[in-house]
Design an enzyme around this catalytic site. Structure first.
Site, PDB file in Angstrom:
ATOM      1  N   ASP A   1      43.924  53.368  36.672  1.00 25.72           N
ATOM      2  CA  ASP A   1      43.819  51.975  37.081  1.00 25.72           C
ATOM      3  C   ASP A   1      42.336  51.687  37.252  1.00 25.72           C
ATOM      4  O   ASP A   1      41.501  52.599  37.343  1.00 25.72           O
ATOM      5  CB  ASP A   1      44.619  51.726  38.376  1.00 25.72           C
ATOM      6  CG  ASP A   1      44.976  50.255  38.532  1.00 25.72           C
ATOM      7  OD1 ASP A   1      45.935  49.948  39.252  1.00 25.72           O
ATOM      8  OD2 ASP A   1      44.297  49.408  37.897  1.00 25.72           O
TER       9      ASP A   1
HETATM   10  C1  GLC Z   1      44.369  46.048  38.391  1.00 28.33           C
HETATM   11  C2  GLC Z   1      45.829  46.420  38.427  1.00 28.33           C
HETATM   12  C3  GLC Z   1      46.358  46.884  37.105  1.00 28.33           C
HETATM   13  C4  GLC Z   1      45.652  46.115  36.004  1.00 28.33           C
HETATM   14  C5  GLC Z   1      44.207  46.552  36.001  1.00 28.33           C
HETATM   15  C6  GLC Z   1      43.371  45.800  34.967  1.00 28.33           C
HETATM   16  O1  GLC Z   1      43.707  46.438  39.552  1.00 28.33           O
HETATM   17  O2  GLC Z   1      46.251  47.329  39.442  1.00 28.33           O
HETATM   18  O3  GLC Z   1      47.771  46.644  37.095  1.00 28.33           O
HETATM   19  O4  GLC Z   1      46.259  46.397  34.753  1.00 28.33           O
HETATM   20  O5  GLC Z   1      43.603  46.432  37.282  1.00 28.33           O
HETATM   21  O6  GLC Z   1      43.272  44.463  35.303  1.00 28.33           O
END
Ligand code: GLC
Length: 731
Positions: free
Chosen positions: A271
């Site tokens: 993430d």
């Molecule tokens: C965010 C989310 C994830 C997302 C990523 C990119 O913090 O937790 O679900 O795909 O960052 O935006």
């Protein structure tokens, strides 16, 4: 004779030699691309890897911009381009996070995860995935960051709307089609967030604890199905710690379970900003570090500064870590690139904002809407209505653009009011009153209440449209309800709606209550007075048309709750048996496997509305359940009849109970379901097969799944608490 055979053999050898040499010549004349095409996938990967320098390899295992990971231009390896999100391709970000302007980046806004799950229709999961994959392809994305399949265990979780369900079996069935739909478009799906990211509270710091039994019976099955049936190409490691170790640093989660036991052969993407330490990440099965440490906004985005950036080059050169660790990651990335035809110009082009995509969004919304209660007021009849009163800010509010990273710049969004206007046309007067104010501190507003009360009093029909909300804007810090990075503070409807709704129902008891949102609200203040309650979720760009169609009976509702609606928050097992986290930053899943209806039914707690509940404008009869067992495979057959006056769809649910288990097991567990569509008066025979896994439990002392001998009850019903037929089987 002898002479003849000599002649034959000489001729044969001459022809054979000629053919062989001509093939070799042809081979020599193959272009480089053609000869590459003939290599196996592994050979293609090795052919590229063997040419790469250490620096080039390391460049591929971390972000090279906001939503790309590095490529190797010298070798024609492009960056891997990613985009959110689970229910629509997000708007364009620049390479360094600024939002692109003046670009054609609006897209099909599909119903959110809970709405998709409420259809209980895996075929729609597949269609959902084809739309998402096709639009991602069109927008030049290689990876679409969805599905979100974290288990819905706590009604307060801000991101429940993005996920699917409280039940591991429904989760598993709905993600497989979704993933296949995306990946058939030449785009990689990304099952997220692995694992146990079921609250937003301090999500980058919390430590989640749970038993092995809960891990394997509740939280892992969705990911297992994504990997082994959906063949998902990427998985996103979650922010949180799991048993003391960050998910992005966990050799147990990433190597032992995901890549080892489950056989995941794709890429693990962290993430965003979830990686906290170089050695802890590079030495385990994390393949790409994504995201941006907030300090990078000040330091000019030097992506080499990522934990898995320049430091890894130094560590390899100093022989602190072996280059093979980097090679393993790059192999997986190159393999996924090949599997989405990244190197092949003939790949699919995708499509964008098409009528077909919008129709699929509408089809899903139609089947997602759940009729919770109906005491003779629905469906409305247009011919009986001259004036209709619509109350509530959600009647006109648009939700697509908020909610956090799953935000979608919708090509359009039909609000409930617009949907009703589309359906009713000009021959009905529609009067809309806002009813409540949308604002962080907004309280019951007597002026607005009086206006709403006056409106519903004089109307032939009245519809209240309220419930949940997707944050105040797409300003990241403003999202405070049904949004990422925030949990709800309670289960009450926001903006003091209870006061308003009580007054409206008092003024017109036939007012239909429509709730939007990602999950349950506390309805105790008014639900007894409401004759009709409809759960409309955030049903995408066509949600308003679908809602109008259900309310006026053009669509017969068939949605079923994918999660239990508790009467009050304290009844939820995450609050009754466990507790919402505090500054200790520990989320201990003390409820263990008793998530959702597994708790409510075992501990005899009455919910407001049960898991799997959803009414129809027709009726269904179930009969003639037969249970056969051969070689530990149980086959059910039963007949379902549409005994009403109109066509409709029914979700036949099959629950299993172990009557003599040595471990405490839930009162019932969903192990099969089938959605059938029947004309009035028609019937169908349903056949369902239950294998050993449908009766087994995970024994975390023996560390294996166990099928115990003894009696099992099989309950077949229209919801977890509307059981129509009961059978039993012995093992
Ligand atoms: C965010 C989310 C994830 C997302 C990523 C990119 O913090 O937790 O679900 O795909 O960052 O935006």
């Amino acid at each position: 004779m002898k002479l003849k055979s000599i002649f034959f053999w000489i001729t044969f050898l001459m022809v054979h030699t000629f053919l062989l040499s001509s093939c070799q010549t042809a081979e020599k004349n193959d272009t480089k691309e053609e000869s590459m095409k003939k290599l196996s996938l592994d050979e293609k990967v090795e052919a590229l890897l063997s040419q790469m320098t250490l620096e080039e390899k390391v460049n591929m295992i971390h972000a090279s911009s906001s939503f790309t990971s590095g490529g190797v231009e010298r070798l024609g390896i492009p960056e891997l381009t990613m985009s959110d999100g689970p229910h629509g391709v997000r708007h364009e970000h620049g390479r360094d996070w600024e939002k692109d302007s003046n670009v054609a980046d609006s897209s099909t806004y599909l119903p959110v995860g809970t709405a998709l799950a409420a259809t209980w229709n895996p075929d729609l999961g597949y269609k959902f995935g084809t739309v998402l994959g096709s639009e991602a392809k069109f927008r030049g994305k290689d990876v679409i960051l969805g599905p979100g399949l974290n288990i819905i265990r706590d009604p307060l979780n801000g991101r429940n709307f993005e996920y699917l369900t409280e039940d591991p079996y429904l989760n598993s069935r709905m993600v497989v089609g979704y993933i296949k739909g995306i990946q058939e478009q030449g785009v990689a799906a990304c099952a997220k967030h692995y694992i146990a990211n079921s609250l937003e509270y301090e999500r980058q710091k919390v430590n989640v604890l749970m038993s092995d039994r809960a891990f394997r019976e509740i939280y892992l099955p969705g990911f297992k199905a994504a990997v082994q049936e959906g063949k998902v190409l990427t998985i996103m490691s979650a922010y949180n710690k799991f048993r003391g170790v960050y998910c992005s640093h966990s050799g147990y989660l990433l190597d032992d379970v995901l890549k080892g036991e489950l056989g995941f052969d794709g890429v693990v993407i962290s993430d965003w900003n979830a990686v906290k330490n170089t050695m802890e990440a590079v030495t385990v099965g994390l393949d790409i570090e994504m995201g941006t440490d907030l300090t990078m906004f000040e330091t000019g985005f030097d992506y080499g500064k990522f934990h898995m950036g320049d430091t890894v080059v130094t560590l390899v050169k100093n022989k602190v870590i072996d280059e093979s660790l980097v090679d393993q990651k790059v192999r997986r990335i190159l393999s996924v690139m090949h599997r989405i035809d990244k190197f092949d110009e003939t790949k699919k082009q995708g499509a964008y904002n098409t009528k077909e995509h919008q129709q699929i969004a509408r089809e899903i919304a139609d089947e997602a809407i759940v009729l919770l209660k109906n005491e003779g007021v629905l469906p409305l009849k247009k011919e009986n209505i001259k004036k209709i009163s619509i109350v509530g800010a959600n009647a006109t509010h648009k939700h697509a653009g908020a909610g956090g990273s799953s935000q979608v710049k919708a090509f359009y969004e039909i609000t409930p009011l617009a949907g009703l206007q589309n359906l009713l046309g000009d021959d009905v007067t529609i009067e809309h009153s806002q009813g409540y104010e949308i604002g962080k501190e907004s309280k019951a507003n007597q002026k607005l209440i009086n206006e709403a009360v006056k409106s519903v009093k004089g109307a032939d029909a009245a519809i209240y449209i309220g419930g949940g909300f997707h944050g105040f804007s797409d300003d990241w810090n403003d999202n405070s309800y049904d949004a990422e990075d925030h949990d709800k503070v309670n289960m009450m409807m926001p903006f003091d709606q209870d006061e308003l709704l009580k007054a409206v129902l008092n003024a017109n008891p036939n007012t239909i209550v429509v709730l939007m949102g990602g999950g349950p609200v506390d309805m105790r203040a008014w639900s007894k007075d409401a004759k009709a309650i409809v759960q409309a979720w955030y049903a995408g760009m066509e949600g308003g048309n679908a809602l109008a169609s259900v309310l006026f009976g053009e669509t017969n509702p068939s949605g079923k709750l994918p999660m239990t609606f508790p009467a009050k928050l304290e009844d939820s097992p995450a609050h009754a048996l466990a507790k919402y986290p505090d500054e200790s930053l520990v989320i201990d899943h003390k409820e263990d496997i008793f998530v959702g209806y597994r708790y409510f039914d075992t501990y005899k707690v009455e919910p407001a509305f049960a898991f799997g509940h959803g009414l129809s404008y027709t009726t269904f009869e179930y009969k003639d359940l037969k249970v056969d067992k051969k070689d530990n495979v149980v086959t059910l057959s039963l007949e379902v009849i549409n005994t009403g006056q109109r066509k409709g769809a029914e979700v036949v649910q099959v629950y299993v109970k172990d009557e003599e288990s040595s471990l405490k097991r839930p009162e019932k567990e969903l192990k099969a379901f089938k959605k059938v569509f029947l004309e009035a008066g028609d019937s169908t025979t349903i056949k369902i097969e239950l294998k050993e896994d449908a009766f087994s439990y995970y024994d975390d002392t023996q560390k294996k799944w166990v099928l115990e001998s003894g009696k099992y009850t099989i309950e077949v019903g229209s919801s977890s608490r509307d059981i129509r037929l009961i059978g039993e089987v012995e093992f």
